[in-house]
Design a protein around this motif. Structure first.
Motif, PDB file in Angstrom:
ATOM      1  N   SER A   1       0.829  -1.195   0.000  1.00 46.45           N
ATOM      2  CA  SER A   1       0.000   0.000   0.000  1.00 46.45           C
ATOM      3  C   SER A   1       0.870   1.254   0.000  1.00 46.45           C
ATOM      4  CB  SER A   1      -0.904   0.002   1.236  1.00 46.45           C
ATOM      5  OG  SER A   1      -1.853   1.032   1.164  1.00 46.45           O
ATOM      6  N   GLY A   2       0.600   2.151  -0.948  1.00 46.79           N
ATOM      7  CA  GLY A   2       1.356   3.391  -1.074  1.00 46.79           C
ATOM      8  C   GLY A   2       2.528   3.316  -2.023  1.00 46.79           C
ATOM      9  N   ASP A   3       2.907   2.108  -2.437  1.00 50.60           N
ATOM     10  CA  ASP A   3       4.027   1.974  -3.370  1.00 50.60           C
ATOM     11  C   ASP A   3       3.622   2.436  -4.766  1.00 50.60           C
ATOM     12  OD1 ASP A   3       5.543   0.902  -1.354  1.00 50.60           O
ATOM     13  OD2 ASP A   3       5.340  -1.187  -2.014  1.00 50.60           O
ATOM     14  N   LEU A   4       4.577   3.030  -5.476  1.00 48.98           N
ATOM     15  CA  LEU A   4       4.382   3.448  -6.863  1.00 48.98           C
ATOM     16  C   LEU A   4       5.262   2.601  -7.768  1.00 48.98           C
ATOM     17  CD1 LEU A   4       4.530   7.352  -6.484  1.00 48.98           C
ATOM     18  CD2 LEU A   4       2.613   5.801  -6.042  1.00 48.98           C
ATOM     19  N   CYS A   5       4.816   2.404  -9.000  1.00 48.28           N
ATOM     20  CA  CYS A   5       5.588   1.647  -9.989  1.00 48.28           C
ATOM     21  C   CYS A   5       5.489   2.362 -11.323  1.00 48.28           C
ATOM     22  CB  CYS A   5       5.044   0.223 -10.103  1.00 48.28           C
ATOM     23  SG  CYS A   5       5.890  -0.833 -11.311  1.00 48.28           S
ATOM     24  N   SER A   6       6.601   2.432 -12.038  1.00 50.58           N
ATOM     25  CA  SER A   6       6.592   3.039 -13.379  1.00 50.58           C
ATOM     26  C   SER A   6       7.148   2.056 -14.401  1.00 50.58           C
ATOM     27  CB  SER A   6       7.422   4.327 -13.404  1.00 50.58           C
ATOM     28  OG  SER A   6       8.808   4.031 -13.395  1.00 50.58           O
ATOM     29  N   MET A   7       6.605   2.131 -15.607  1.00 50.90           N
ATOM     30  CA  MET A   7       7.147   1.424 -16.772  1.00 50.90           C
ATOM     31  C   MET A   7       7.373   2.487 -17.836  1.00 50.90           C
ATOM     32  SD  MET A   7       4.778  -2.037 -16.799  1.00 50.90           S
ATOM     33  CE  MET A   7       3.223  -1.124 -16.575  1.00 50.90           C
ATOM     34  N   GLU A   8       8.601   2.591 -18.334  1.00 51.52           N
ATOM     35  CA  GLU A   8       8.952   3.739 -19.166  1.00 51.52           C
ATOM     36  C   GLU A   8       9.736   3.337 -20.407  1.00 51.52           C
ATOM     37  OE1 GLU A   8      10.176   7.237 -16.693  1.00 51.52           O
ATOM     38  OE2 GLU A   8      10.135   5.799 -15.034  1.00 51.52           O
ATOM     39  N   GLY A   9       9.795   4.273 -21.366  1.00 47.58           N
ATOM     40  CA  GLY A   9      10.487   4.007 -22.618  1.00 47.58           C
ATOM     41  C   GLY A   9       9.684   3.053 -23.481  1.00 47.58           C
ATOM     42  N   LEU A  10      10.357   2.065 -24.051  1.00 48.73           N
ATOM     43  CA  LEU A  10       9.713   1.075 -24.924  1.00 48.73           C
ATOM     44  C   LEU A  10       9.416  -0.215 -24.168  1.00 48.73           C
ATOM     45  CD1 LEU A  10      11.812   1.643 -28.180  1.00 48.73           C
ATOM     46  CD2 LEU A  10       9.498   2.454 -27.687  1.00 48.73           C
ATOM     47  N   PHE A  11       9.146  -0.095 -22.884  1.00 51.63           N
ATOM     48  CA  PHE A  11       8.907  -1.272 -22.041  1.00 51.63           C
ATOM     49  C   PHE A  11       7.751  -2.113 -22.585  1.00 51.63           C
ATOM     50  CE2 PHE A  11       7.668  -3.671 -18.307  1.00 51.63           C
ATOM     51  CZ  PHE A  11       8.885  -3.946 -17.702  1.00 51.63           C
ATOM     52  N   GLN A  12       6.689  -1.481 -23.084  1.00 53.36           N
ATOM     53  CA  GLN A  12       5.533  -2.237 -23.567  1.00 53.36           C
ATOM     54  C   GLN A  12       5.840  -2.981 -24.859  1.00 53.36           C
ATOM     55  OE1 GLN A  12       3.153  -2.369 -21.313  1.00 53.36           O
ATOM     56  NE2 GLN A  12       4.405  -0.892 -20.182  1.00 53.36           N
ATOM     57  N   ARG A  13       6.839  -2.541 -25.585  1.00 52.17           N
ATOM     58  CA  ARG A  13       7.233  -3.246 -26.811  1.00 52.17           C
ATOM     59  C   ARG A  13       7.971  -4.535 -26.484  1.00 52.17           C
ATOM     60  NH1 ARG A  13      10.803  -0.287 -31.398  1.00 52.17           N
ATOM     61  NH2 ARG A  13       8.802   0.739 -31.772  1.00 52.17           N
ATOM     62  N   HIS A  14       8.810  -4.500 -25.468  1.00 53.45           N
ATOM     63  CA  HIS A  14       9.720  -5.615 -25.224  1.00 53.45           C
ATOM     64  C   HIS A  14       9.359  -6.486 -24.025  1.00 53.45           C
ATOM     65  CE1 HIS A  14      12.507  -4.291 -28.303  1.00 53.45           C
ATOM     66  NE2 HIS A  14      12.465  -3.073 -27.820  1.00 53.45           N
ATOM     67  N   TYR A  15       8.542  -5.986 -23.112  1.00 52.35           N
ATOM     68  CA  TYR A  15       8.254  -6.710 -21.874  1.00 52.35           C
ATOM     69  C   TYR A  15       6.746  -6.899 -21.681  1.00 52.35           C
ATOM     70  CZ  TYR A  15      13.068  -6.275 -20.193  1.00 52.35           C
ATOM     71  OH  TYR A  15      14.433  -6.378 -20.052  1.00 52.35           O
ATOM     72  N   SER A  16       6.402  -7.955 -20.955  1.00 49.95           N
ATOM     73  CA  SER A  16       5.045  -8.154 -20.454  1.00 49.95           C
ATOM     74  C   SER A  16       5.082  -8.102 -18.935  1.00 49.95           C
ATOM     75  CB  SER A  16       4.489  -9.507 -20.920  1.00 49.95           C
ATOM     76  OG  SER A  16       4.268  -9.531 -22.314  1.00 49.95           O
ATOM     77  N   HIS A  17       3.917  -7.952 -18.318  1.00 49.92           N
ATOM     78  CA  HIS A  17       3.841  -7.895 -16.872  1.00 49.92           C
ATOM     79  C   HIS A  17       2.543  -8.522 -16.400  1.00 49.92           C
ATOM     80  CE1 HIS A  17       1.996  -4.164 -18.415  1.00 49.92           C
ATOM     81  NE2 HIS A  17       1.186  -4.224 -17.358  1.00 49.92           N
ATOM     82  N   GLN A  18       2.483  -8.859 -15.112  1.00 45.59           N
ATOM     83  CA  GLN A  18       1.276  -9.428 -14.544  1.00 45.59           C
ATOM     84  C   GLN A  18       1.230  -9.169 -13.041  1.00 45.59           C
ATOM     85  OE1 GLN A  18       0.765 -13.659 -14.508  1.00 45.59           O
ATOM     86  NE2 GLN A  18       2.703 -14.075 -13.472  1.00 45.59           N
ATOM     87  N   VAL A  19       0.011  -9.215 -12.508  1.00 43.79           N
ATOM     88  CA  VAL A  19      -0.205  -9.283 -11.066  1.00 43.79           C
ATOM     89  C   VAL A  19      -0.513 -10.744 -10.778  1.00 43.79           C
ATOM     90  CG1 VAL A  19      -1.630  -8.564  -9.130  1.00 43.79           C
ATOM     91  CG2 VAL A  19      -1.061  -6.930 -10.930  1.00 43.79           C
ATOM     92  N   SER A  20       0.375 -11.426 -10.073  1.00 44.56           N
ATOM     93  CA  SER A  20       0.235 -12.870  -9.900  1.00 44.56           C
ATOM     94  C   SER A  20      -0.826 -13.200  -8.865  1.00 44.56           C
ATOM     95  CB  SER A  20       1.574 -13.486  -9.498  1.00 44.56           C
ATOM     96  OG  SER A  20       2.024 -12.944  -8.276  1.00 44.56           O
ATOM     97  N   LYS A  21      -1.326 -14.434  -8.942  1.00 45.04           N
ATOM     98  CA  LYS A  21      -2.301 -14.913  -7.969  1.00 45.04           C
ATOM     99  C   LYS A  21      -1.595 -15.323  -6.683  1.00 45.04           C
ATOM    100  CE  LYS A  21      -5.746 -16.708 -11.213  1.00 45.04           C
ATOM    101  NZ  LYS A  21      -6.518 -17.891 -11.614  1.00 45.04           N
ATOM    102  N   GLY A  22      -2.384 -15.398  -5.600  1.00 48.97           N
ATOM    103  CA  GLY A  22      -1.852 -15.912  -4.347  1.00 48.97           C
ATOM    104  C   GLY A  22      -1.348 -14.828  -3.425  1.00 48.97           C
ATOM    105  N   VAL A  23      -1.224 -15.183  -2.146  1.00 49.14           N
ATOM    106  CA  VAL A  23      -0.724 -14.254  -1.149  1.00 49.14           C
ATOM    107  C   VAL A  23       0.780 -14.152  -1.257  1.00 49.14           C
ATOM    108  CG1 VAL A  23      -2.613 -14.749   0.417  1.00 49.14           C
ATOM    109  CG2 VAL A  23      -0.525 -16.090   0.573  1.00 49.14           C
ATOM    110  N   THR A  24       1.331 -13.082  -0.725  1.00 46.34           N
ATOM    111  CA  THR A  24       2.774 -12.896  -0.719  1.00 46.34           C
ATOM    112  C   THR A  24       3.344 -13.373   0.616  1.00 46.34           C
ATOM    113  OG1 THR A  24       2.858 -10.734   0.339  1.00 46.34           O
ATOM    114  CG2 THR A  24       2.347 -10.767  -2.008  1.00 46.34           C
ATOM    115  N   ALA A  25       4.672 -13.449   0.646  1.00 44.81           N
ATOM    116  CA  ALA A  25       5.332 -13.871   1.873  1.00 44.81           C
ATOM    117  C   ALA A  25       5.127 -12.878   3.005  1.00 44.81           C
ATOM    118  CB  ALA A  25       6.831 -14.058   1.621  1.00 44.81           C
ATOM    119  N   LEU A  26       4.691 -11.657   2.661  1.00 46.31           N
ATOM    120  CA  LEU A  26       4.481 -10.626   3.684  1.00 46.31           C
ATOM    121  C   LEU A  26       3.119 -10.742   4.350  1.00 46.31           C
ATOM    122  CD1 LEU A  26       5.914  -7.493   1.837  1.00 46.31           C
ATOM    123  CD2 LEU A  26       7.100  -9.049   3.392  1.00 46.31           C
TER     124      LEU A  26
END
Length: 359
Positions: free
Chosen positions: A304-329
């Motif tokens: 909560s409160g964290d920011l994330c940026s994807m910049e430049g040609l990131f969408q051309r070369h990379y994919s991303h996802q929000v994974s399922k399941g709880v985190t270790a935190l």
């Protein structure tokens, strides 16, 4: 090296012609396992136009069967089959090249323009606290995270406001048997462009005034942007539990031109932590579906409160996802709800939008 030819600047038909020519070129077919299998599936090597329309670049161009046929009719080296609707297909007039051994060239180092040649200011250049997740200068692709420095009470108040005030619309799986998340789509300046999630369509809502204080914190204080430089659209997502997620994808819609040019995407999180993952695209996966090189995956937990940026040609070369399941935190959290806001610069309005004709 780019994954497909750049826009010609000569119009839509020229772009389609160049794109289809690329698919059937020796350069592409020598590494394209999927397309080679389609060609080999019939004696004459026909590839249905409908198959081409499922390719990412053709979807980004929002092409139709008729448009593709009109663009490639009479193109040297290709033979077009028309007639019965639904049976349109294209093939080379000579056999395809053999598949080359070794990794696809897209798995190797790409060479996009460096920042020294084509300047690009990153958010980390003008505001402090950004930590790199990806710094891929060869592909002109960057992803950063800025950890929260804001009071929990302020974040909780914003979370409660978003939960109550956003006009949430449920998104369901293609089969309609489950809710994948709830969402809303806000725009500015009289824009009326809809936003698509695969088979689903979201109509726009004017960006509400009550969102201003949140944007001032995230975009102004967190990102160092002047108000006149804020993105002109924001997508809001609500995840009710850890089973709701967004699978591997890129923000490659034509509205944002992220496949063609530099673009900056900013997201902010509220609620429980979730794992955010990025990986290099595998455009030549033998399944023919969008995929990633799993061994390039990088993960980061967004709280909560964290920011994330994807910049430049990131969408051309990379994919991303929000994974399922709880985190270790997470240790039996009282709530599994997460809210995410994603700001983007809408630069290519749809033809029916009045902003498409403004200069």
């Amino acid at each position: 090296q780019s994954a497909w030819p750049a826009a010609t600047g000569l119009g839509r038909e020229a772009d389609l012609r160049v794109q289809v020519s690329f698919y059937f070129s020796d350069e592409n077919l020598s590494h394209d396992v999927f397309l080679q299998r389609v060609i080999a599936s019939n004696a004459e090597g026909w590839v249905p136009i409908a198959t081409l329309l499922r390719f990412p670049r053709m979807q980004q161009l929002d092409a139709s069967v008729i448009e593709v046929c009109d663009a490639i009719r009479g193109l040297p080296g290709l033979l077009l089959r028309e007639g019965c609707p639904g049976a349109e297909a294209v093939r080379r007039t000579w056999p395809p090249p053999p598949l080359l051994a070794g990794p696809s060239p897209w798995a190797q180092e790409a060479q996009e323009w460096p920042r020294e040649v084509v300047p690009l200011e990153l958010l980390s250049d003008s505001s402090p606290g950004w930590e790199p997740v990806v710094e891929d200068t060869g592909r002109r692709s960057w992803c950063f995270v800025r950890r929260s420095t804001w009071p929990d009470a302020q974040l909780q108040a914003e979370f409660d406001l978003l939960r109550v005030r956003v006009p949430w619309q449920e998104l369901r799986s293609r089969a309609g048997d489950r809710v994948t998340r709830s969402t809303a789509w806000f725009v500015t300046g009289g824009c009326c462009c809809h936003y698509s999630y695969g088979h689903l369509r979201m109509e726009p809502s004017p960006r509400p005034e009550w969102l201003g204080d949140i944007e001032a914190r995230v975009l102004g204080e967190g990102c160092g942007l002047r108000k006149e430089d804020w993105p002109n659209s924001v997508n809001v997502n609500l995840y009710e539990h850890h089973g709701q997620n967004v699978g591997w994808h890129s923000d490659d819609e034509g509205l944002f031109a992220g496949l063609e040019d530099d673009c900056c995407i900013i997201s902010a999180s509220w609620g429980v932590p979730r794992t955010f993952e990025v990986a290099l695209k595998d455009r030549q996966h033998e399944s023919g579906r969008p995929s990633v090189f799993k061994d390039t995956t990088r993960s980061v937990v967004l709280g909560s409160g964290d920011l994330c940026s994807m910049e430049g040609l990131f969408q051309r070369h990379y994919s991303h996802q929000v994974s399922k399941g709880v985190t270790a935190l997470q240790t039996s959290p009282p709530s599994l709800v997460r809210i995410n806001l994603t700001w983007r610069y809408l630069v290519k309005h749809r033809p029916y939008c009045p902003l498409a004709y403004q200069r």
